[in-house]
Design a protein around this motif. Structure first.
Motif, mmCIF file in Angstrom:
data_model
loop_
_atom_site.group_PDB
_atom_site.id
_atom_site.type_symbol
_atom_site.label_atom_id
_atom_site.label_comp_id
_atom_site.label_asym_id
_atom_site.label_seq_id
_atom_site.Cartn_x
_atom_site.Cartn_y
_atom_site.Cartn_z
ATOM 1 N N PRO A 156 0.920 -1.191 -0.020
ATOM 2 C CA PRO A 156 -0.032 0.014 -0.017
ATOM 3 C C PRO A 156 0.897 1.252 -0.038
ATOM 4 O O PRO A 156 1.963 1.328 0.613
ATOM 5 N N ILE A 157 0.319 2.362 -0.700
ATOM 6 C CA ILE A 157 1.133 3.564 -0.752
ATOM 7 C C ILE A 157 1.027 4.134 0.700
ATOM 8 O O ILE A 157 -0.034 4.333 1.234
ATOM 9 N N MET A 158 2.321 4.600 1.118
ATOM 10 C CA MET A 158 2.548 5.461 2.219
ATOM 11 C C MET A 158 2.858 6.797 1.980
ATOM 12 O O MET A 158 3.626 6.946 0.902
ATOM 13 N N ILE A 159 2.476 7.800 2.616
ATOM 14 C CA ILE A 159 2.833 9.299 2.600
ATOM 15 C C ILE A 159 3.782 9.621 3.678
ATOM 16 O O ILE A 159 3.135 9.665 4.860
ATOM 17 N N VAL A 160 4.816 10.439 3.285
ATOM 18 C CA VAL A 160 5.599 11.078 4.283
ATOM 19 C C VAL A 160 4.897 12.636 4.254
ATOM 20 O O VAL A 160 4.850 13.101 2.997
ATOM 21 N N MET A 161 4.941 13.264 5.296
ATOM 22 C CA MET A 161 4.597 14.440 5.045
ATOM 23 C C MET A 161 5.308 15.361 6.442
ATOM 24 O O MET A 161 5.355 15.019 7.502
ATOM 25 N N GLN A 162 5.607 16.590 5.977
ATOM 26 C CA GLN A 162 6.221 17.369 7.213
ATOM 27 C C GLN A 162 6.055 18.838 6.771
ATOM 28 O O GLN A 162 5.895 19.166 5.578
ATOM 29 N N TYR A 163 6.078 19.340 7.945
ATOM 30 C CA TYR A 163 5.769 21.202 7.848
ATOM 31 C C TYR A 163 6.893 21.712 8.709
ATOM 32 O O TYR A 163 7.001 21.123 9.849
ATOM 33 N N THR B 244 6.341 7.396 0.024
ATOM 34 C CA THR B 244 7.322 6.450 0.702
ATOM 35 C C THR B 244 7.809 5.272 0.004
ATOM 36 O O THR B 244 7.085 4.641 -0.662
ATOM 37 N N GLY B 245 9.308 5.296 0.115
ATOM 38 C CA GLY B 245 9.739 3.996 -0.474
ATOM 39 C C GLY B 245 9.848 2.860 0.660
ATOM 40 O O GLY B 245 9.811 1.487 0.027
ATOM 41 N N GLY B 246 9.911 3.132 1.831
ATOM 42 C CA GLY B 246 10.241 1.959 2.911
ATOM 43 C C GLY B 246 10.472 2.484 4.125
ATOM 44 O O GLY B 246 10.748 3.708 4.367
ATOM 45 N N TYR B 247 9.938 1.731 5.216
ATOM 46 C CA TYR B 247 10.258 2.108 6.659
ATOM 47 C C TYR B 247 10.812 0.868 7.131
ATOM 48 O O TYR B 247 10.140 -0.495 6.889
ATOM 49 N N HIS B 248 11.761 0.743 8.060
ATOM 50 C CA HIS B 248 12.464 -0.411 8.470
ATOM 51 C C HIS B 248 12.849 -0.007 10.078
ATOM 52 O O HIS B 248 13.334 1.100 10.114
ATOM 53 N N ARG B 249 12.591 -0.897 10.770
ATOM 54 C CA ARG B 249 13.068 -0.929 12.425
ATOM 55 C C ARG B 249 14.549 -1.402 12.380
ATOM 56 O O ARG B 249 15.036 -2.225 11.497
ATOM 57 N N MET C 181 14.287 3.799 10.073
ATOM 58 C CA MET C 181 14.664 4.479 8.866
ATOM 59 C C MET C 181 13.587 4.402 8.012
ATOM 60 O O MET C 181 13.143 3.353 7.598
ATOM 61 N N THR C 182 13.270 5.607 7.452
ATOM 62 C CA THR C 182 12.212 6.098 6.509
ATOM 63 C C THR C 182 12.916 6.561 5.332
ATOM 64 O O THR C 182 13.583 7.462 5.477
ATOM 65 N N TRP C 183 12.606 6.007 4.042
ATOM 66 C CA TRP C 183 13.083 6.777 3.073
ATOM 67 C C TRP C 183 11.979 7.130 1.870
ATOM 68 O O TRP C 183 10.901 6.402 1.975
#
Length: 199
Positions: free
Chosen positions: A4-11, A102-107, A154-156
């Motif tokens: 599933p698509i994940m979205i990174v957001m930052q302000y 988001t490309g990936g999230y890893h512990r 780590m998230t990219w």
């Protein structure tokens, strides 16, 4: 089959140079508790930079989100719900909300220990490089780093509008930083962290 698509957001919200960052630091756990059960949110890291501390040139509040549900990210931004982006606009004005896919999230090896710091690195994807090559190289870099003792996760992600690569690491103690922005992390809300997908 794709994850599933994940979205990174930052302000990023600059604060006055004479702002007492400790007052915001003290309020953040109460603010964070409002997000601890928010549907569609993988995690929200509450990020602070204090002028003159850890090399920061400014005071800044810069919340960082990874959403498991893009619809939830949209609802946060414009449905006007209490605790959503409307509250940010009312207090700070309307900042630009940066978005990455988001490309990936890893512990990492330090997952499970409290997060104290985070590092954000944004680098351009060269125009003559296929984004698939960047993704492959990033996955290889992530794999090599996951055994670091103090690496929580780590998230990219990539912004396909500007073609920039984002890497975001959370740490259980202050890391040595050679590039990027170092943040203090007073609180992390992670209501749906287990739904985040590696790539």
């Amino acid at each position: 089959m794709y994850a599933p698509i994940m979205i990174v957001m930052q302000y990023q919200l600059p604060l006055p140079s004479d702002y007492d960052v400790s007052t915001l630091r003290d309020r953040i756990p109460a603010i964070g508790a409002r997000f601890d059960n928010l549907p569609g949110l993988g995690f929200k890291a509450f990020l602070l930079r204090e002028q003159g501390v850890n090399g920061s040139p400014l005071n800044q509040y810069a919340p960082f989100y990874v959403w498991t549900d893009p619809a939830a990210a949209g609802a946060f931004l414009w449905d006007g719900a209490s605790g959503g982006f409307t509250g940010v606009v009312g207090k700070y004005g309307r900042p630009a909300a940066q978005i990455w896919i988001t490309g990936g999230y890893h512990r990492g090896a330090g997952f499970g220990a409290p997060v104290t710091h985070a590092v954000r690195v944004v680098t351009p994807v060269p125009a003559d490089i296929d984004p698939a090559e960047t993704a492959t190289a990033t996955r290889e870099t992530v794999d090599k780093r996951l055994d670091e003792a103090d690496l929580h996760s780590m998230t990219w992600a990539i912004d396909p509008r500007t073609w920039e690569l984002l890497t975001f690491t959370m740490h259980t103690k202050r890391p040595d930083v050679s590039e990027g922005e170092l943040y203090e992390v007073p609180y992390v809300s992670a209501p749906n962290e287990t739904a985040l997908q590696p790539a």
